[in-house]
Design a protein around this motif. Sequence first.
Motif, short mmCIF file in Angstrom:
data_model
loop_
_atom_site.label_atom_id
_atom_site.label_comp_id
_atom_site.label_asym_id
_atom_site.label_seq_id
_atom_site.Cartn_x
_atom_site.Cartn_y
_atom_site.Cartn_z
N MET A 14 0.66 -1.05 0.36
CA MET A 14 0.08 0.29 0.23
C MET A 14 0.98 1.30 -0.33
O MET A 14 1.78 1.32 1.03
N THR A 15 0.47 2.05 -0.94
CA THR A 15 1.18 3.04 -0.73
C THR A 15 0.19 4.64 -0.41
O THR A 15 -1.04 4.66 -0.76
N ALA A 16 0.88 5.47 0.22
CA ALA A 16 0.47 6.04 0.84
C ALA A 16 0.40 7.85 -0.22
O ALA A 16 0.89 8.17 -0.89
N VAL A 17 -1.21 8.33 -0.34
CA VAL A 17 -1.34 9.03 -1.36
C VAL A 17 -1.82 10.41 -0.40
O VAL A 17 -2.95 9.89 0.23
N ALA A 18 -0.77 11.41 -0.37
CA ALA A 18 -1.36 12.73 0.06
C ALA A 18 -2.40 13.57 -0.60
O ALA A 18 -2.29 13.33 -1.98
N ASN A 19 -3.13 13.75 -0.15
CA ASN A 19 -3.73 15.27 -0.77
C ASN A 19 -2.79 16.88 -1.19
O ASN A 19 -2.54 16.34 -0.07
N ALA A 20 -3.98 17.04 -1.48
CA ALA A 20 -3.51 18.76 -1.71
C ALA A 20 -2.89 19.53 -0.01
O ALA A 20 -2.86 20.60 0.24
N ALA A 21 -3.85 18.68 0.89
CA ALA A 21 -3.35 19.53 2.32
C ALA A 21 -2.02 18.54 3.32
O ALA A 21 -1.98 19.13 4.55
N GLY A 22 -1.93 17.83 2.01
CA GLY A 22 -0.27 16.99 2.73
C GLY A 22 -1.21 15.37 3.55
O GLY A 22 -0.01 15.09 3.94
N GLY A 30 0.92 -0.89 20.78
CA GLY A 30 0.75 -2.04 21.43
C GLY A 30 1.40 -2.73 20.70
O GLY A 30 2.37 -2.82 20.42
N VAL A 31 0.96 -3.96 20.60
CA VAL A 31 1.27 -5.76 19.60
C VAL A 31 0.79 -5.63 18.88
O VAL A 31 1.48 -6.86 17.73
N ILE A 32 0.25 -5.04 17.95
CA ILE A 32 -0.01 -5.72 16.49
C ILE A 32 0.88 -5.35 15.40
O ILE A 32 1.60 -4.39 15.69
N ASP A 33 0.86 -6.62 14.60
CA ASP A 33 1.60 -6.00 13.28
C ASP A 33 0.48 -5.54 12.41
O ASP A 33 -0.07 -6.49 11.42
N PHE A 34 0.71 -4.83 11.78
CA PHE A 34 -0.34 -4.28 11.17
C PHE A 34 -0.15 -4.02 9.58
O PHE A 34 -0.62 -4.36 8.66
N ALA A 35 1.11 -4.35 9.31
CA ALA A 35 1.56 -4.43 7.80
C ALA A 35 1.24 -5.44 7.02
O ALA A 35 0.76 -5.29 5.55
N PRO A 36 1.31 -7.08 7.88
CA PRO A 36 0.71 -7.80 7.43
C PRO A 36 -0.63 -7.56 6.80
O PRO A 36 -1.28 -7.97 6.17
N LEU A 37 -1.68 -7.37 7.99
CA LEU A 37 -3.20 -7.13 7.94
C LEU A 37 -3.55 -6.00 6.84
O LEU A 37 -4.29 -5.99 6.22
N THR A 38 -2.62 -4.82 7.11
CA THR A 38 -2.87 -3.86 5.92
C THR A 38 -2.84 -4.29 4.51
O THR A 38 -3.26 -4.37 3.68
N TYR A 71 0.27 6.24 11.11
CA TYR A 71 -0.61 5.65 10.00
C TYR A 71 -0.31 6.04 8.95
O TYR A 71 0.60 4.92 8.54
N LEU A 72 0.95 6.97 8.56
CA LEU A 72 1.88 7.17 7.77
C LEU A 72 3.06 6.64 8.38
O LEU A 72 4.06 5.21 7.13
N ASP A 73 3.61 5.75 9.64
CA ASP A 73 4.81 5.43 9.78
C ASP A 73 4.35 3.79 9.97
O ASP A 73 4.99 2.34 9.27
N LEU A 74 3.07 3.62 9.93
CA LEU A 74 2.52 2.44 10.61
C LEU A 74 1.84 0.66 9.55
O LEU A 74 1.82 -0.45 9.12
N ILE A 75 0.76 2.20 8.68
CA ILE A 75 -0.86 2.21 8.49
C ILE A 75 0.01 1.56 6.88
O ILE A 75 0.12 0.94 6.15
N ALA A 76 0.56 3.04 6.08
CA ALA A 76 0.59 3.22 4.02
C ALA A 76 1.89 2.75 4.44
O ALA A 76 1.89 2.37 2.77
#
Length: 291
Positions: A1-9, A241-249, A286-291
């Motif tokens: 998943m690639t983070a796409v920023a809007n005009a507001a960043g 906490g303890v969740i590994d977000f990358a594989p779930l996302t 969100y940028l560091d761990l989800i996107a």
Amino acid sequence: MTAVANAAGAPARLSLNQWTTRRWSVPEAVDGCARHGLEAIGLWREPVAEHGLAATAKLVRDAGLRVSSLCRGGFLTAGDQAALDDNRRAIDETAELSAAALVLVVGGLPGVVPGEGPRAGFSRDLAEARERVAEALAVLAPYAGERGVRLALEPLHPMYCADRAVLSTLAQALDLADPHPTEQVGVVVDTFHVWWDPEVFRQIARAGGPDGGRIASYQVCDFLAPLPADVLLGRGMMGDGVIDFAPLTAAVAAAGYTGDIEVEIFNADVWAADPDQVVTTMKQRYLDLIA
């Protein structure tokens, strides 16, 4: 998943669930989203009712926001007419708000009330409670479909089975959703509730399809260890906490889901903090761990 920023960043798919900044009223939350460049918000019925349904719908539209979800309907296990009537009202509210989904927390064992002990004569029949959810869905799904509303079954962590949700796994939620059209009944993938499940990746794949298949909402927050005394408040900011977000996302993305990603946190310390700082931290995590 690639983070796409809007005009507001800000990340374009990031949504603030209103309960994460619980101190904010509906107008304050909408304003906060706008100031922080967010494009979507998840709303709760009680604050919406307090501000007014029509006024909230106009406020959100005027701010240019999407409503990623409305929370919540459900509590269907008692099998009573009052619950069906309340859920019909919730469906109508979802339609008015043009929300992407109405989240259903289906309810626990009849006679077990959240925050209270079991009442006299409560039922311990878990299978029957789940059957009552299926019966209610058979009534509510067509009603939702006629109004262009999608019901989203949310499985909750098993520790909430007795008092909040007799659906504890994504597989159970999908089994209940399967008899209904995809556009009428989907599921919520909430990291707090499903991260522990050894079947979760297979079930996310099962849920997938065009436009995300059965996945109606992807909600993220962390699972704190140890949990607080009130386990309802054990949801933390991503990374705490303890969740590994990358594989779930990645699994949710591979399943075809391209909708908003909603941060929903129940946590006393988060609620006590400055809401603007909470949103700032949320965006960075969100940028560091989800996107």
